[in-house]
Design an enzyme around this catalytic site. Structure first.
Site, PDB file in Angstrom:
ATOM      1  N   HIS A 272     -46.529  55.491 -35.597  1.00  0.00           N
ATOM      2  CA  HIS A 272     -47.211  56.527 -36.124  1.00  0.00           C
ATOM      3  C   HIS A 272     -48.314  57.197 -34.993  1.00  0.00           C
ATOM      4  O   HIS A 272     -48.003  58.208 -34.404  1.00  0.00           O
ATOM      5  CB  HIS A 272     -48.057  56.311 -37.351  1.00  0.00           C
ATOM      6  N   HIS A 311     -38.437  64.266 -32.089  1.00  0.00           N
ATOM      7  CA  HIS A 311     -39.110  64.222 -33.287  1.00  0.00           C
ATOM      8  C   HIS A 311     -38.391  63.890 -34.670  1.00  0.00           C
ATOM      9  O   HIS A 311     -37.195  64.718 -34.635  1.00  0.00           O
ATOM     10  CB  HIS A 311     -40.013  65.389 -33.573  1.00  0.00           C
ATOM     11  N   ASP A 367     -47.256  64.526 -28.625  1.00  0.00           N
ATOM     12  CA  ASP A 367     -48.017  63.396 -27.855  1.00  0.00           C
ATOM     13  C   ASP A 367     -47.896  63.631 -26.491  1.00  0.00           C
ATOM     14  O   ASP A 367     -48.181  62.859 -25.460  1.00  0.00           O
ATOM     15  CB  ASP A 367     -47.373  62.065 -28.398  1.00  0.00           C
TER      16      ASP A 367
END
Ligand SMILES: CC(C)(COP(=O)(O)OP(=O)(O)OC[C@H]1O[C@@H](n2cnc3c(N)ncnc32)[C@H](O)[C@@H]1OP(=O)(O)O)[C@@H](O)C(=O)NCCC(=O)NCCS
Length: 434
Positions: A272, A311, A367
């Site tokens: 996560h 993703h 990220d």
């Protein structure tokens, strides 16, 4: 058989029995409980769905966050993330998420005042945090200390009272930076810094992180803005793992500190909150632009994974990644450039032109650049997830608030498919071992 209009319904035939059923479709979903009427005979349980990880199951109705992964759209309460990042600030976005609409000037001022004047924690929280080992992971400290707040505010159990809920929401948004900053100072063996109520939310957080002997810590405005934007980008992301944890634990009607503590626990996990650290490690391993083609070949051969790309939801450019890229440039203007940025930019360019990534719809995610920014702030990787948790707190609380007011919600209690033994005969240990 149910009597449902032919339109907006699903007709299914159970081939085991030949029976046909009409099941209502509402909002492009069927109610799982409607499947319960499909059964072999009265002795058998009704049909259920098997969906580990809730891959295709809606657990709630929500008006907090909208995502269209194919188009790369993210909206909080209907407002595009790009506009919020550019024109708003984290506390205003927090107000929007919690209250569902933008504040008037009076509402905004009152909100900022309330949050600012709840940043302090009970001195015993400090003593409690000081009891952790010198090398305690800051996420473990954050999870424990936010959970511990429930013992300082036993009134928080009264979740049916709207004013009471508001009080706990204010407290938690206000205190998370204090707890997060202290977990950082703890690992460094530095004294904990008390909140400075003259400073804005994010500037105060930076002060609690980095202040030493100076009487006032004043961070560069560009850094304050960049971190504030990062908080906005992380503020909610609909039913992700940690939000689901908050909702699931909150569905037992426990106090919100305990529910948010569960969310922090979920975020702690590498699947996560940990990908930005993996991006940094990857960029360091690549080491220079010349090594990128060989690295990309490794990815295509299946020996490597391009961290920060791809993703589960976004099959387009993650809208947050674009904004973060801009923030990275602003931060590096202050801190000086990071040689890893050049590698990241080149890597992105090459990957976006490469058929392997194009075909699989793999684009940079949130990220890809965030770790670089955090490193420029001189945060150790263990702190990255703490920053995420501070940003995500208003989202968790908006979702929790929605949950406790939603009449459709019940205590979270999934079904299982039992695979173990049945009806064995127990022999006492004294007989089995003799
Ligand atoms: C985020 C992630 C877990 C999503 O996974 P997912 O939705 O299950 O996607 P899949 O694993 O089904 O990927 C589809 C295809 O793309 C490939 N793929 C996905 N992400 C990839 C990546 N980062 N690098 C290389 N290949 C990737 C998969 O190997 C698969 O290829 P195949 O069809 O030839 O088998 C995945 O993209 C990933 O691991 N990314 C890197 C980690 C990361 O950045 N995580 C942060 C998310 S915010």
């Amino acid at each position: 058989m149910t009597d449902v209009a032919a339109k907006d319904s699903l007709t299914v035939t159970d081939n085991r029995t030949g029976q046909t059923y009409d099941i209502a479709i509402t909002d492009n979903t069927i109610a799982a409980k409607d499947l319960g009427q499909i059964r072999l005979d009265d002795e058998q349980p009704g049909l259920a769905t098997y969906d580990p990880g809730f891959v295709n199951t809606a657990s709630c109705r929500s008006s907090v966050t909208y995502i269209d992964g194919d188009k790369g759209i993210l909206e909080y309460r209907g407002y595009p993330i790009e506009q919020l990042a550019e024109k708003s600030n984290f506390l205003e976005v927090a107000y929007l998420l919690i209250h569902g609409e933008l504040p008037t000037k009076e509402q905004y001022d009152a909100w900022v005042h309330e949050i600012t004047y709840h940043t302090f924690v009970h001195e015993n929280v400090k003593t409690f945090m000081q009891g952790f080992r010198y090398d305690a992971h800051p996420m473990g400290m954050l999870m424990a200390s936010v959970g511990a707040l429930s013992t300082f505010y036993p009134d928080a159990r009264n979740i049916s009272d709207a004013d009471n809920r508001h009080m706990q929401i204010v407290r938690m948004i206000a205190k998370m930076p204090t707890l997060g900053a202290w977990s950082f100072r703890h690992a460094q063996g530095k004294p904990y810094v008390y909140p400075d109520n003259d400073l804005g939310y994010t500037a105060n957080f930076l002060s609690m992180l980095f202040k030493m002997s100076e009487s006032k810590f004043e961070a560069d405005e560009r850094l304050v803005k960049a971190l504030d934007v990062l908080f906005i980008l992380h503020a909610d992301h609909e039913q992700n793992c940690s939000t689901n944890a908050v909702r699931s634990v909150g569905s037992s009607q426990v106090d919100p500190y305990s529910a948010v503590s569960a969310g922090v626990g979920a975020l702690y996990g590498p699947l996560h909150g940990g990908a930005n650290e993996a991006v940094l490690r990857m960029l360091k391993r690549i080491g220079s632009k010349e090594n990128i083609p060989a690295f990309i070949d490794g990815v295509k051969d299946g020996n490597e994974r391009l961290m920060g790309f791809g993703h589960r939801v976004y099959k387009n450019y993650d809208p947050r990644a674009k904004i973060i890229k801009k923030s990275a440039e602003d931060v590096f203007e202050v801190t000086g450039t990071n040689p890893l940025l050049d590698i990241a930019l080149e890597l992105e360019k090459i990957a976006l032109e490469d058929e392997y990534f194009v075909k699989r719809k793999l684009y940079p995610n949130v990220d890809f650049y965030s770790g670089l920014i955090y490193e420029a702030f001189q945060f150790p990787p263990e702190m990255f997830t703490v920053l995420f948790a501070i940003g995500r707190t208003p989202g968790w609380l908006a979702q929790w608030s929605e949950l406790v007011q939603d009449k459709d919600q019940k205590i979270a209690r999934p079904k299982q498919i039992y695979t173990g033994d049945r009806e064995l005969t127990f022999t006492a240990a004294s007989e089995r071992w003799s």
